[in-house]
Design a protein around this motif. Sequence first.
Motif, PDB file in Angstrom:
ATOM      1  N   TRP A  15      50.744  29.294  30.728  1.00 50.21           N
ATOM      2  CA  TRP A  15      50.852  30.418  31.661  1.00 50.21           C
ATOM      3  C   TRP A  15      51.573  30.029  32.946  1.00 50.21           C
ATOM      4  N   TRP A  24      55.019  38.703  32.837  1.00 50.78           N
ATOM      5  CA  TRP A  24      53.741  39.372  33.146  1.00 50.78           C
ATOM      6  C   TRP A  24      53.984  40.465  34.185  1.00 50.78           C
ATOM      7  N   ALA A  58      41.880  33.525  38.582  1.00 49.74           N
ATOM      8  CA  ALA A  58      42.905  33.744  37.543  1.00 49.74           C
ATOM      9  C   ALA A  58      43.563  35.104  37.763  1.00 49.74           C
ATOM     10  N   ALA A  59      44.027  35.304  38.977  1.00 53.77           N
ATOM     11  CA  ALA A  59      44.486  36.624  39.432  1.00 53.77           C
ATOM     12  C   ALA A  59      45.833  37.028  38.872  1.00 53.77           C
ATOM     13  N   GLY A  60      46.600  36.070  38.333  1.00 52.82           N
ATOM     14  CA  GLY A  60      47.927  36.410  37.807  1.00 52.82           C
ATOM     15  C   GLY A  60      48.808  36.972  38.904  1.00 52.82           C
ATOM     16  N   GLN A  64      44.759  43.515  40.033  1.00 50.78           N
ATOM     17  CA  GLN A  64      43.393  43.843  40.478  1.00 50.78           C
ATOM     18  C   GLN A  64      43.152  43.378  41.919  1.00 50.78           C
ATOM     19  N   LEU A  83      45.976  29.206  38.496  1.00 55.62           N
ATOM     20  CA  LEU A  83      46.565  27.898  38.215  1.00 55.62           C
ATOM     21  C   LEU A  83      48.077  27.937  38.419  1.00 55.62           C
ATOM     22  N   SER A  84      48.655  29.122  38.313  1.00 57.85           N
ATOM     23  CA  SER A  84      50.108  29.256  38.339  1.00 57.85           C
ATOM     24  C   SER A  84      50.615  29.711  39.704  1.00 57.85           C
ATOM     25  N   MET A  87      52.857  32.864  39.353  1.00 50.83           N
ATOM     26  CA  MET A  87      52.119  34.136  39.297  1.00 50.83           C
ATOM     27  C   MET A  87      51.733  34.563  40.716  1.00 50.83           C
ATOM     28  N   MET A 108      44.665  27.311  42.423  1.00 50.68           N
ATOM     29  CA  MET A 108      43.360  26.686  42.226  1.00 50.68           C
ATOM     30  C   MET A 108      42.952  26.764  40.765  1.00 50.68           C
ATOM     31  N   SER A 110      40.209  27.129  37.997  1.00 48.56           N
ATOM     32  CA  SER A 110      38.875  27.761  37.971  1.00 48.56           C
ATOM     33  C   SER A 110      37.767  26.736  37.744  1.00 48.56           C
ATOM     34  N   GLY A 128      40.824  36.466  32.343  1.00 44.84           N
ATOM     35  CA  GLY A 128      41.037  35.040  32.585  1.00 44.84           C
ATOM     36  C   GLY A 128      39.980  34.162  31.937  1.00 44.84           C
ATOM     37  N   PRO A 133      39.525  26.285  29.796  1.00 41.57           N
ATOM     38  CA  PRO A 133      39.116  25.227  28.869  1.00 41.57           C
ATOM     39  C   PRO A 133      37.595  25.169  28.713  1.00 41.57           C
ATOM     40  N   PHE A 230      50.547  36.523  24.602  1.00 38.31           N
ATOM     41  CA  PHE A 230      49.567  36.060  23.609  1.00 38.31           C
ATOM     42  C   PHE A 230      50.218  35.921  22.229  1.00 38.31           C
TER      43      PHE A 230
HETATM   44  C1  LIG Z   1      46.001  37.045  30.980  1.00 41.66           C
HETATM   45  S1  LIG Z   1      46.474  36.490  32.567  1.00 41.66           S
HETATM   46  C2  LIG Z   1      45.527  37.602  33.573  1.00 41.66           C
HETATM   47  C3  LIG Z   1      46.098  37.742  34.952  1.00 41.66           C
HETATM   48  C4  LIG Z   1      45.459  38.832  35.820  1.00 41.66           C
HETATM   49  N1  LIG Z   1      44.074  38.575  36.115  1.00 41.66           N
HETATM   50  C5  LIG Z   1      45.612  40.197  35.169  1.00 41.66           C
HETATM   51  O1  LIG Z   1      44.642  40.677  34.564  1.00 41.66           O
HETATM   52  O2  LIG Z   1      46.720  40.763  35.253  1.00 41.66           O
HETATM   53  C6  LIG Z   1      45.559  34.986  32.683  1.00 41.66           C
HETATM   54  C7  LIG Z   1      45.751  34.211  33.972  1.00 41.66           C
HETATM   55  O3  LIG Z   1      44.842  33.100  33.956  1.00 41.66           O
HETATM   56  C8  LIG Z   1      45.467  32.011  34.612  1.00 41.66           C
HETATM   57  N2  LIG Z   1      44.757  30.784  34.224  1.00 41.66           N
HETATM   58  C9  LIG Z   1      44.695  30.206  33.002  1.00 41.66           C
HETATM   59  N3  LIG Z   1      43.913  29.114  33.040  1.00 41.66           N
HETATM   60  C10 LIG Z   1      43.457  28.997  34.320  1.00 41.66           C
HETATM   61  C11 LIG Z   1      42.590  28.093  34.985  1.00 41.66           C
HETATM   62  N4  LIG Z   1      42.048  27.063  34.342  1.00 41.66           N
HETATM   63  N5  LIG Z   1      42.325  28.284  36.301  1.00 41.66           N
HETATM   64  C12 LIG Z   1      42.879  29.335  36.972  1.00 41.66           C
HETATM   65  N6  LIG Z   1      43.712  30.226  36.384  1.00 41.66           N
HETATM   66  C13 LIG Z   1      43.998  30.067  35.082  1.00 41.66           C
HETATM   67  C14 LIG Z   1      46.907  32.094  34.122  1.00 41.66           C
HETATM   68  O4  LIG Z   1      47.796  31.371  34.936  1.00 41.66           O
HETATM   69  C15 LIG Z   1      47.141  33.605  34.150  1.00 41.66           C
HETATM   70  O5  LIG Z   1      47.674  34.030  35.379  1.00 41.66           O
END
Ligand SMILES: C[S@@+](CC[C@H](N)C(=O)[O-])C[C@H]1O[C@@H](n2cnc3c(N)ncnc32)[C@H](O)[C@@H]1O
Length: 276
Positions: A15, A24, A58-60, A64, A83-84, A87, A108, A110, A128, A133, A230
């Motif tokens: 991601w 995204w 994991a706000a992307g 929201q 994490l990104s 994003m 950051m 999670s 998210g 993991p 996905f």
């Molecule tokens: C499916 S997207 C959802 C983004 C947003 N919340 C939305 O609904 O539009 C998943 C998000 O989780 C983040 N992500 C994945 N693993 C993560 C982790 N370990 N810690 C923080 N963010 C993480 C990805 O970078 C990605 O932005």
Amino acid sequence: MATKSPDRTETGRNWASSEVAEQWSRRQARRDKTYGPATEMMLDLARISAGDRVLDVAAGTGDQTLLAARRVGPNGYVLTTDLSAAMLNVAAEAAREAGLTNIETRVMDSASLDLDADSFDVVICRLGLMLFPDPPKALREIHRVLKRGGKLAALVFSTTEKNPYQGLPLAITCRLGGTMSPQFSLSEPGVLDEAFRGGGFQDINVHPVSFRRHFSSVTEVIQSLRDTIFTREAMSKLTDAEREQAWSEIDQQLGKLQGPGGLDLPGEMLIGVGTK
Ligand SMILES: C[S@@+](CC[C@H](N)C(=O)[O-])C[C@H]1O[C@@H](n2cnc3c(N)ncnc32)[C@H](O)[C@@H]1O
């Protein structure tokens, strides 16, 4: 062929690219239409009030986040984390364009939130939690940073059967390539509740929310799926021959769902809510 467990560490890395952030971001209007009502319900269940300090995990690209920032108003604050960095850059730009000055972005993981204990009224996490993991570890971290009485509301996908748009291709790629996608890892009954309990939450409730996706033809569904992160992730595990077979099977299976007005595909999300 036996299926392997989802590789969620790899998912986090997948991601992180700016290409994925761009993709995204491009699909935001589609997400608003499909997930909008469930997202508003997640924010309602989180009981966000004016003046609250909200953490978005994991706000992307921040769909929201912006809604939460409007709810907390000028005296509130939303810390949006992911994490990104790519994003979060999109989320920060969206906040600027919307004139919202109560949003801060921070990269950051999670699994280890670099934040003080008892410092947020509410935590939200949309799509998210199932990708992390170690979801219970992330939930313990979220629990730590919440104030006593504070709420977590997290939205995840329900089962593959209830989400044919993504469930059907993933079942096929999983069968051909033997790798499960983490997308549905918290979807079975009781799993999300159990994860919340493991994180230390109380008063746990899981609310199913139905939605529908309409497409005029199988071709339109396939075009959309080819652009979905996905599906692309699942397809990347296959050989060229397996991929070709997968798309052919997807085409055939979707054909069975086509009616006179196109395809009206059901979907279901789960919103988990817990209190510290
Ligand atoms: C499916 S997207 C959802 C983004 C947003 N919340 C939305 O609904 O539009 C998943 C998000 O989780 C983040 N992500 C994945 N693993 C993560 C982790 N370990 N810690 C923080 N963010 C993480 C990805 O970078 C990605 O932005």
